[in-house]
Design an enzyme around this catalytic site. Structure first.
Site, mmCIF file in Angstrom:
data_model
loop_
_atom_site.group_PDB
_atom_site.id
_atom_site.type_symbol
_atom_site.label_atom_id
_atom_site.label_comp_id
_atom_site.label_asym_id
_atom_site.label_seq_id
_atom_site.Cartn_x
_atom_site.Cartn_y
_atom_site.Cartn_z
ATOM 1 C CG ASP A 138 12.750 13.388 15.387
ATOM 2 O OD1 ASP A 138 13.835 12.926 16.110
ATOM 3 O OD2 ASP A 138 12.954 13.833 14.180
ATOM 4 C CE LYS A 175 11.986 6.311 18.330
ATOM 5 N NZ LYS A 175 11.522 7.333 17.655
ATOM 6 N N GLY A 202 18.266 10.974 18.747
ATOM 7 C CA GLY A 202 18.325 11.854 19.982
ATOM 8 C C GLY A 202 17.306 11.741 20.519
ATOM 9 C CG HIS A 203 15.748 8.302 22.094
ATOM 10 N ND1 HIS A 203 16.025 7.151 22.190
ATOM 11 C CD2 HIS A 203 15.597 8.662 20.619
ATOM 12 C CE1 HIS A 203 15.713 6.517 20.954
ATOM 13 N NE2 HIS A 203 15.289 7.339 20.221
ATOM 14 C CD GLN A 224 17.024 6.084 13.547
ATOM 15 O OE1 GLN A 224 17.321 4.826 13.907
ATOM 16 N NE2 GLN A 224 17.947 6.846 14.311
#
Ligand code: IMP
Length: 459
Positions: A16, A19, A43-44, A228
């Site tokens: 988080d 990225k 989750g991007h 991650q």
């Protein structure tokens, strides 16, 4: 001989870090983006043209219409992937689906993997995302997993499915103390739904490894997008509070199928403070009003699970360990705007361990992190400024570079650079794609062997 530029983008903390946003920026000058690990546990978030895109499986480069590839190191949930495809298509982002590719060697997540993970929640303290990630990687390591190539071949899939279902029901039953039958959907339902999903996804099958290698050979730029972060790495993270894949830069080679010599730059991404979702040691964690402020202002809720993130001060002991593991060419510091209005900023520079010893590098055994007492340095904070003023900072940075930042924010960044020894490539000051401050007098880092893309000019 590879003439191209291979850039790995790696989280320097617990995931988080932002990225997605940096990959989105760097992908404007890349030819392809390869996600090398994890699955829909990631989750991007990308905010572009006043729209927010939350990607779980598809690489962040898709928003710019770049060739977006899912590598062999990933575990693909077909149901969630189709959902993501449909959302992107209806938002008008994915006009041409042929830009996507999935390595035939990637593993597939079935509903049984999620049921098994949920059954284990009764005894597991890790606080996983519930997306079936651990069980799917276990199958891969046990050589009983289902690869994408088998999944999209109906005869192979239908042959393997009953055997997979039976084995998983048995194990789930062991965890629940009853038959696992009630915990999993009926076989016929899974068969019909997943054969349909396989046919929807089959056109994406490709050899991502070969494609990435071929592009690099032609002199092209390939981004390797990590999911991650370093301290969730299965080998080098805070085990057992880790994920089941390898987010570190080395994972880009095993997950995408390229040589270590193909990675010419490693861009580390770190938040200006630290967050963590799920359980596990966190030496600089805050439990006070400042922590609440960071959660509120930084919207620190997990993109995948909605869980409130744990927050704490920036920890240089961790960044230095991450640097050792990944060999960062540069660091992108994100969310510095969230620190505005905090009178005294702290950075951890060392730990006192349970036996009284003092270290400046995060120790190798996560159990040593548990009662580590951080040693901090204090820096003066910078005042709260409005969104509009941050926009002015970004505009001004076109001519002044980092000097456009509020004085004490710049001092904070300079301190991070001094303490970590890593050149700072960018500073993110808001969620939008444009909210990034780039340095002025470009000086390509000595150790970056190839010129970096236009945006990623280092100081
Ligand atoms: P899993 O990856 O679902 O098995 O979860 C293992 C640990 O990694 C849990 O603590 C999760 O909260 C954490 N985790 C997994 N993916 C992410 C991510 O993308 N960002 C932050 N934490 C994550």
């Amino acid at each position: 001989m590879m003439n191209g530029t291979g850039i790995a983008v790696v989280g320097a903390q617990f995931g988080d870090e932002g990225k997605g946003k940096i990959v989105d920026c760097l992908s404007s000058s890349a030819d392809a983006i390869v996600r090398y690990g994890g699955g829909a546990n990631a989750g991007h978030t990308i905010v572009a043209q006043e729209r927010t895109f939350k990607l779980h499986l598809i690489p962040s480069g898709v928003v710019r219409g770049k060739r977006s590839l899912m590598g062999a190191g990933m575990v693909i949930d077909p149901r969630l992937l189709v959902q993501e495809l449909d959302e992107l298509s209806s938002a008008g982002v994915l006009v041409d689906e042929s830009i996507l590719g999935i390595d035939v060697r990637a593993h597939v997540i079935l509903p049984y993997h999620q049921s098994l993970e949920r059954a284990r929640w009764r005894t597991s303290l890790i606080g996983t995302t519930g997306r079936g990630i651990g069980p799917a990687y276990e199958d891969a390591a046990a050589r009983s997993g289902l690869r994408f190539s088998e999944f999209i071949d109906p005869s192979q899939f239908l042959h393997r499915l009953p055997e997979i279902a039976e084995e998983k029901e048995r194990v789930i039953g062991m965890h629940l103390g009853e038959t696992g039958e009630e915990a999993v959907p009926p076989l016929t339902d899974v068969q019909s739904e997943y054969v349909g999903l396989a046919s929807r996804l089959s056109s994406f099958a490709c050899d991502v490894s070969h494609e990435a290698n071929a592009l690099l050979k032609e002199g092209k730029t390939v981004l390797f997008e990590g999911a991650q972060g370093t301290f969730l790495d299965n080998s080098f993270g805070t085990y057992p509070f880790v994920t089941s894949s390898h987010p570190i830069a080395g994972g880009a080679c095993t997950g995408a199928g390229v040589s270590p010599r193909a990675i010419t730059q490693v861009h580390g991404i770190a938040k200006a403070y630290t967050t963590r979702v799920g359980s596990g040691p966190f030496p600089t964690e805050l439990f006070d009003d400042i922590g609440d402020q960071l959660v509120d202002v930084g919207h620190e809720y997990g993109t995948t699970t909605g869980r409130k993130r744990r927050v704490g001060w920036l920890d240089v002991c961790q960044i230095k360990r991450a640097h050792e593991l990944n060999g960062f060419s540069c660091l992108h510091l994100t969310k510095i705007d969230v620190l505005a209005g905090i009178e005294r900023l702290r950075i951890a520079i060392g730990y006192t361990l349970y036996d009284g010893s003092q270290v400046s590098l995060a120790p190798p055994d996560a159990r040593q992190w548990e009662d580590a007492i951080p040693e901090y340095i204090d820096l003066p904070g910078f005042p709260q400024i409005s969104e509009g003023e941050w926009r002015e900072v970004v505009q001004e940075s076109a001519t002044r570079g980092f000097a456009a930042l509020p004085t004490n924010a710049l001092r904070y960044v300079q301190k991070v650079r001094e303490l970590t020894g890593i050149p700072i490539a960018s500073i993110s000051v808001g969620p939008q794609r444009e909210s990034i401050v780039w340095p002025k007098n470009a000086e390509v880092a000595q150790h970056a062997r190839h010129p970096v893309p236009a945006q990623a000019i280092l100081i």
